[in-house]
Design an enzyme around this catalytic site. Sequence first.
Site, PDB file in Angstrom:
ATOM      1  N   ARG A 158       0.857  -1.197   0.000  1.00 52.62           N
ATOM      2  CA  ARG A 158       0.000   0.000   0.000  1.00 52.62           C
ATOM      3  C   ARG A 158       0.891   1.244   0.000  1.00 52.62           C
ATOM      4  O   ARG A 158       0.661   2.190  -0.746  1.00 52.62           O
ATOM      5  CB  ARG A 158      -0.881   0.015   1.262  1.00 52.62           C
ATOM      6  CG  ARG A 158      -2.300  -0.460   1.026  1.00 52.62           C
ATOM      7  CD  ARG A 158      -3.069  -0.580   2.339  1.00 52.62           C
ATOM      8  NE  ARG A 158      -3.462  -1.964   2.531  1.00 52.62           N
ATOM      9  CZ  ARG A 158      -3.555  -2.587   3.688  1.00 52.62           C
ATOM     10  NH1 ARG A 158      -3.299  -1.941   4.820  1.00 52.62           N
ATOM     11  NH2 ARG A 158      -3.907  -3.833   3.742  1.00 52.62           N
ATOM     12  N   GLU A 196     -10.457  -4.524   4.268  1.00 52.00           N
ATOM     13  CA  GLU A 196     -10.542  -5.971   4.005  1.00 52.00           C
ATOM     14  C   GLU A 196      -9.643  -6.738   4.971  1.00 52.00           C
ATOM     15  O   GLU A 196     -10.027  -7.781   5.495  1.00 52.00           O
ATOM     16  CB  GLU A 196     -10.060  -6.277   2.581  1.00 52.00           C
ATOM     17  CG  GLU A 196     -11.021  -5.951   1.483  1.00 52.00           C
ATOM     18  CD  GLU A 196     -10.404  -6.287   0.133  1.00 52.00           C
ATOM     19  OE1 GLU A 196     -10.683  -7.369  -0.390  1.00 52.00           O
ATOM     20  OE2 GLU A 196      -9.618  -5.463  -0.389  1.00 52.00           O
ATOM     21  N   GLU A 197      -8.440  -6.203   5.190  1.00 52.94           N
ATOM     22  CA  GLU A 197      -7.473  -6.881   6.061  1.00 52.94           C
ATOM     23  C   GLU A 197      -8.068  -7.071   7.463  1.00 52.94           C
ATOM     24  O   GLU A 197      -7.978  -8.149   8.048  1.00 52.94           O
ATOM     25  CB  GLU A 197      -6.185  -6.057   6.116  1.00 52.94           C
ATOM     26  CG  GLU A 197      -4.998  -6.800   6.704  1.00 52.94           C
ATOM     27  CD  GLU A 197      -3.724  -5.951   6.707  1.00 52.94           C
ATOM     28  OE1 GLU A 197      -3.738  -4.823   6.179  1.00 52.94           O
ATOM     29  OE2 GLU A 197      -2.711  -6.422   7.257  1.00 52.94           O
ATOM     30  N   GLY A 198      -8.710  -5.997   7.959  1.00 53.47           N
ATOM     31  CA  GLY A 198      -9.338  -6.074   9.273  1.00 53.47           C
ATOM     32  C   GLY A 198     -10.505  -7.054   9.272  1.00 53.47           C
ATOM     33  O   GLY A 198     -10.618  -7.911  10.160  1.00 53.47           O
TER      34      GLY A 198
END
Length: 528
Positions: A158, A196-198
């Site tokens: 990122r 999304e990661e969370g």
Amino acid sequence: MHNKGLGITVLQEFKWTKKMPLDTSLGKGSKQKISWSKKVLIILGFLFVLGAVALITVAVVQNKPLPKNMKYGIVLDAGSSHTSVYVYNWPAEKENDTGVVQQVEVCKVDGPGISSYSKDVEKAGLSLQDCMNTAKQVIPKKEHRDTPVYLGATAGMRLLSLDNNKIADKVLLSVEKSLRLYPFDFQGCRIITGQEEGAYGWISINYMLGNFKQSSSWMPFQQTSTETSGALDLGGASTQITFEPTDSINESPENFMLFRLYGKTYNVYTHSFLCYGKDQALRLRLANDVKNAGSTNLQNPCFNPGYVKNMSAVDLYGSPCTAKYKLFSSSFILITGTGDYHQCQQNLQDMFNKTECPYSRCSFNRIFQPELSGNFGAFSAFYFVMNFLNLTSEKDLSKVKETLKEFCSESWQQVKEKFPDIKEKYLSEYCFSGTYILTLLEMGYGFTSENWGNINFLRKIKGSDAAWTLGYMLNLTNMIPAELPSSPPLSHASYVGLMVLFSFLLASVVFIGWLYFWKPRCLQKGII
Ligand SMILES: O=P(O)(O)OP(=O)(O)OP(=O)(O)OC[C@H]1O[C@@H](n2cnc3c(O)ncnc32)[C@H](O)[C@@H]1O
Ligand SMILES: [Ca+2]
């Protein structure tokens, strides 16, 4: 003529009843006996049919075909500090059940994360080969073609794409080229969002904990569901907090995700703080310190006394998190540790802006956060650091602080002698990392001594690593159904119990019938 022997009397009675028509010639006692026999026969017949129907019903309803073969899936977690290759498997016929997917292998790729190969992008792809070969060995050959491969890149990529989007694309292309060389079903490489990661981290841990299981009973309306656990992930470049709030205040829609899983709707809060992973947070702090001190010679309370490090300016300012702080042309920053926990914590508090909040409540840096609720699973660096400090099961926050204070004040020489096998980079940063974790959880997210005990520092759950990867694969393979799949109405124990009970009932009916109608001679009344 009277025969006095009892046996003869019975024989005569028998002869007599056989000769006479039943309806007209029987005596009152015999008539009653025969109608009683009929009733018993009907009852026994009814019980027999009932038992047989029950047995067949239970067997048909319960016995589904047994799982025949295993399916496999591969997810590459391309993190900022390193890449891990996860291999999962699950029984093909049970893929919509909860908790059936298991981690069968995790392979840590040698070298740094893929974002570090920006100067030599080809090497990003090459770095994955050893672990992909391991995956090839672990997965049976006949399953290779049907095994999906996904690569998700996180905060390191990122940051690289913020810095230079074209180079980030080249790195992704290099890893794609490398992954396509394998006999698996390549499904794509992409940078996943912090949200999304969370969310996938939250899905992973709740799936592994079995929290999506609705305890189904005989009556469909009697389903009860378990509370979910929040997820705290601390990486090298970003950190995520995700949980299901109790209140429905939804002031910041970008922080909420709605899921329908196994027949229940979940409104989940999540936020990812870019630059607040432990490596970038350290750079952010040091870059600020250099700016505030107006010098590249830093006395730092977050390192053990006696620790001295020369950090290159390229390393310190080479990320979008710190680039704007670059003031000096000096190529090195000299850091000297003073090992003071309280000063370190005060210093770190500046990183969490609590003064401005455009919502009714915030965590820090103007980010909305609802009131904390329930238990939390804290993994990745939250676990690595707390595990090193022996604090994973310490529920008393003041004791956590005492331990950290003691550790920070130990001389670097002492620390090195005590832990000769631990990587120097990790060892030198435990004082900073521990203090940072405490400050982030307390000041940033608002944990207190009252709810500190709700945080469970964990690495694995039922044999699988706590990571976002499992949730990512479950979602992309459509393995989590929106509605509750139909499942056997009975537990295995109840099934076996019922089968035994009905079998016993049937056997008893047959035995009683046999006793009643075909009495063995020795039991016949009057013979003895
Ligand atoms: O999520 P992002 O931010 O992309 O980063 P990552 O995925 O690479 O981050 P990890 O959770 O793998 O690791 C988090 C940090 O913990 C560090 N780390 C890994 N193992 C450790 C250990 O045993 N002790 C201390 N730190 C460790 C690692 O270098 C990272 O700085
Ligand atoms: Ca990570």
